[in-house]
Design a protein around this motif. Structure first.
Motif, PDB file in Angstrom:
ATOM      1  N   ILE A   1       0.637  -1.824   0.008  1.00 64.31           N
ATOM      2  CA  ILE A   1      -0.111  -0.092  -0.210  1.00 64.31           C
ATOM      3  C   ILE A   1       0.853   1.408  -0.081  1.00 64.31           C
ATOM      4  CG2 ILE A   1      -1.305   1.633   1.808  1.00 64.31           C
ATOM      5  CD1 ILE A   1      -3.080  -0.899   2.525  1.00 64.31           C
ATOM      6  N   VAL A   2       0.082   2.634  -0.911  1.00 66.11           N
ATOM      7  CA  VAL A   2       1.280   3.497  -0.488  1.00 66.11           C
ATOM      8  C   VAL A   2       0.151   4.374   0.050  1.00 66.11           C
ATOM      9  CG1 VAL A   2       2.653   3.403  -2.645  1.00 66.11           C
ATOM     10  CG2 VAL A   2       0.800   4.036  -2.913  1.00 66.11           C
ATOM     11  N   PHE A   3       0.408   5.392   1.096  1.00 64.81           N
ATOM     12  CA  PHE A   3      -0.952   6.323   1.262  1.00 64.81           C
ATOM     13  C   PHE A   3      -1.023   7.617   0.819  1.00 64.81           C
ATOM     14  CE2 PHE A   3      -0.627   3.061   4.446  1.00 64.81           C
ATOM     15  CZ  PHE A   3      -1.533   2.339   4.968  1.00 64.81           C
ATOM     16  N   SER A   4      -1.546   7.386  -0.040  1.00 62.17           N
ATOM     17  CA  SER A   4      -1.838   9.682   0.433  1.00 62.17           C
ATOM     18  C   SER A   4      -1.132  10.828   1.176  1.00 62.17           C
ATOM     19  CB  SER A   4      -3.644   9.510  -0.785  1.00 62.17           C
ATOM     20  OG  SER A   4      -4.074   9.855   0.736  1.00 62.17           O
TER      21      SER A   4
ATOM     22  N   GLY B   1      -4.335  10.978  11.555  1.00 62.66           N
ATOM     23  CA  GLY B   1      -4.539  11.467   9.953  1.00 62.66           C
ATOM     24  C   GLY B   1      -5.795  10.417   8.985  1.00 62.66           C
ATOM     25  N   LEU B   2      -5.921  10.959   8.233  1.00 65.41           N
ATOM     26  CA  LEU B   2      -7.240   9.686   7.752  1.00 65.41           C
ATOM     27  C   LEU B   2      -6.634   9.693   6.508  1.00 65.41           C
ATOM     28  CD1 LEU B   2     -10.563  11.003   9.007  1.00 65.41           C
ATOM     29  CD2 LEU B   2      -9.402   8.594   9.549  1.00 65.41           C
ATOM     30  N   TYR B   3      -6.116   9.141   5.456  1.00 61.96           N
ATOM     31  CA  TYR B   3      -5.620   8.879   4.110  1.00 61.96           C
ATOM     32  C   TYR B   3      -6.944   8.288   3.109  1.00 61.96           C
ATOM     33  CZ  TYR B   3      -1.789  10.210   7.449  1.00 61.96           C
ATOM     34  OH  TYR B   3      -0.863  10.902   8.398  1.00 61.96           O
ATOM     35  N   ILE B   4      -5.984   7.882   2.083  1.00 65.34           N
ATOM     36  CA  ILE B   4      -6.394   6.848   0.938  1.00 65.34           C
ATOM     37  C   ILE B   4      -5.501   5.561   1.311  1.00 65.34           C
ATOM     38  CG2 ILE B   4      -6.784   6.650  -2.054  1.00 65.34           C
ATOM     39  CD1 ILE B   4      -7.848   9.577  -1.490  1.00 65.34           C
ATOM     40  N   ALA B   5      -5.326   4.291   0.633  1.00 64.78           N
ATOM     41  CA  ALA B   5      -4.448   3.440   0.786  1.00 64.78           C
ATOM     42  C   ALA B   5      -4.900   3.479  -0.775  1.00 64.78           C
ATOM     43  CB  ALA B   5      -4.878   1.902   1.784  1.00 64.78           C
ATOM     44  N   PHE B   6      -3.600   3.374  -1.348  1.00 70.14           N
ATOM     45  CA  PHE B   6      -3.437   3.584  -2.823  1.00 70.14           C
ATOM     46  C   PHE B   6      -2.737   1.679  -2.476  1.00 70.14           C
ATOM     47  CE2 PHE B   6      -4.026   7.770  -3.319  1.00 70.14           C
ATOM     48  CZ  PHE B   6      -5.097   7.809  -4.578  1.00 70.14           C
ATOM     49  N   THR B   7      -2.963   1.105  -3.713  1.00 69.34           N
ATOM     50  CA  THR B   7      -3.036  -0.370  -4.582  1.00 69.34           C
ATOM     51  C   THR B   7      -1.252   0.434  -4.402  1.00 69.34           C
ATOM     52  OG1 THR B   7      -2.966  -0.130  -6.594  1.00 69.34           O
ATOM     53  CG2 THR B   7      -4.420  -1.776  -4.830  1.00 69.34           C
ATOM     54  N   ASN B   8      -0.309  -1.088  -4.269  1.00 74.51           N
ATOM     55  CA  ASN B   8       1.501   0.327  -4.250  1.00 74.51           C
ATOM     56  C   ASN B   8       1.924  -0.724  -5.551  1.00 74.51           C
ATOM     57  OD1 ASN B   8       4.414   0.520  -4.403  1.00 74.51           O
ATOM     58  ND2 ASN B   8       4.314  -0.806  -3.282  1.00 74.51           N
ATOM     59  N   ASP B   9       1.738  -0.092  -6.867  1.00 76.16           N
ATOM     60  CA  ASP B   9       1.293  -0.016  -8.117  1.00 76.16           C
ATOM     61  C   ASP B   9       1.526   0.643  -9.281  1.00 76.16           C
ATOM     62  OD1 ASP B   9      -1.102   0.175  -8.626  1.00 76.16           O
ATOM     63  OD2 ASP B   9      -1.432  -2.485  -8.919  1.00 76.16           O
ATOM     64  N   ALA B  10       1.658   0.691 -10.035  1.00 76.86           N
ATOM     65  CA  ALA B  10       1.679   1.952 -11.684  1.00 76.86           C
ATOM     66  C   ALA B  10       0.547   2.434 -11.114  1.00 76.86           C
ATOM     67  CB  ALA B  10       2.396   1.763 -12.562  1.00 76.86           C
ATOM     68  N   GLU B  11      -0.723   1.512 -11.153  1.00 80.37           N
ATOM     69  CA  GLU B  11      -1.473   2.603 -11.386  1.00 80.37           C
ATOM     70  C   GLU B  11      -2.038   3.404  -9.829  1.00 80.37           C
ATOM     71  OE1 GLU B  11      -5.565   3.901 -13.826  1.00 80.37           O
ATOM     72  OE2 GLU B  11      -3.874   3.338 -14.189  1.00 80.37           O
TER      73      GLU B  11
END
Length: 244
Positions: A94-97, A207-217
């Protein structure tokens, strides 16, 4: 001729903008007042993310599921770029916003049985309600995992509130805004309006964040949303919708 060229140029820019516009699809859960299918603007956190995405010329689609499915689909469905709102934690997938807001995390207690504590070690003798699958704080979750804190897992905040109200557990972890909303809007909880209160000591201002998938998209959308967040007043949008 110049007028024709000017109009053609404007049309080209409009068509280009339309072609480039994309839809970000995220999953979320019913966690009022931050997120929920039936809430105004689908909740305060959704309103923030929508404003950030639209500031970049794109649109937002949110699909709502129970929490475990919310997380699972975001990690396995290629059309979904991530999930929210989430607390930040260590992860390799995961990569966080950037921050999309904050929430005061603490304990709800029964007004007739207040708990005084200064550090988590003071809570070892208490049974504490948690929601299954939720991330809380690193220290608290580590103590639960090691058995130093007795956790009683439920599938929702609502069930934990009923447990505290009926003294089946002494405390339950909850965001204070969530407590306020649920007690005032959930028919089965309104009877506990004077029974349930937040413990005066918070676990953390999370803090609140979006958890994005850790890929190119996922990384691509993270960059887009982060830039959009820098263009809006996150706290103003959040507070306006928390009070609706």
């Amino acid at each position: 001729m110049q007028k024709f060229t000017f109009v053609a140029g404007i049309l080209f820019l409009l068509v280009s903008a339309t072609i480039k516009a994309e839809t970000l699809t995220l999953t979320s859960l019913d966690w009022p007042p931050y997120s929920g299918k039936s809430l105004p603007e689908q909740g305060a956190s959704v309103a923030v993310v929508k404003a950030a995405v639209e500031a970049m010329g794109h649109s937002l689609k949110v699909e709502f599921y129970p929490w475990s499915r919310t997380v699972h689909l975001a990690k396995t469905d290629k059309k979904i770029a991530g999930y929210f709102p989430e607390y930040k934690f260590d992860s390799t997938d995961i990569v966080f916003s950037d921050k999309i807001g904050t929430g005061p995390l603490g304990f709800v207690e029964n007004v007739s049985a207040p708990v005084t504590w200064s550090n988590l070690n003071d809570l070892k003798s208490y049974k504490i309600g948690v929601v299954r699958g939720y991330v809380n704080t690193t220290e608290f979750d580590a103590m639960v995992a090691s058995g130093k804190i007795q956790a009683d897992a439920a599938k929702s905040d609502e069930l934990n509130l009923k447990k505290v109200a009926t003294k089946r557990v002494q405390l339950a972890v909850i965001d204070s805004n969530v407590l306020k909303y649920l007690v005032s809007h959930t028919p089965s909880l309104k009877q506990y309006d004077k029974t349930l209160v937040m413990n005066p000591k918070l676990l953390a201002e999370k803090g609140l964040y979006i958890a994005f998938t850790n890929d190119a998209e996922g990384k691509r959308w993270k960059a887009i949303v982060d830039e959009g967040l820098s263009k809006i007043d996150v706290n103003k949008v959040m507070n306006e919708h928390l009070n609706k």
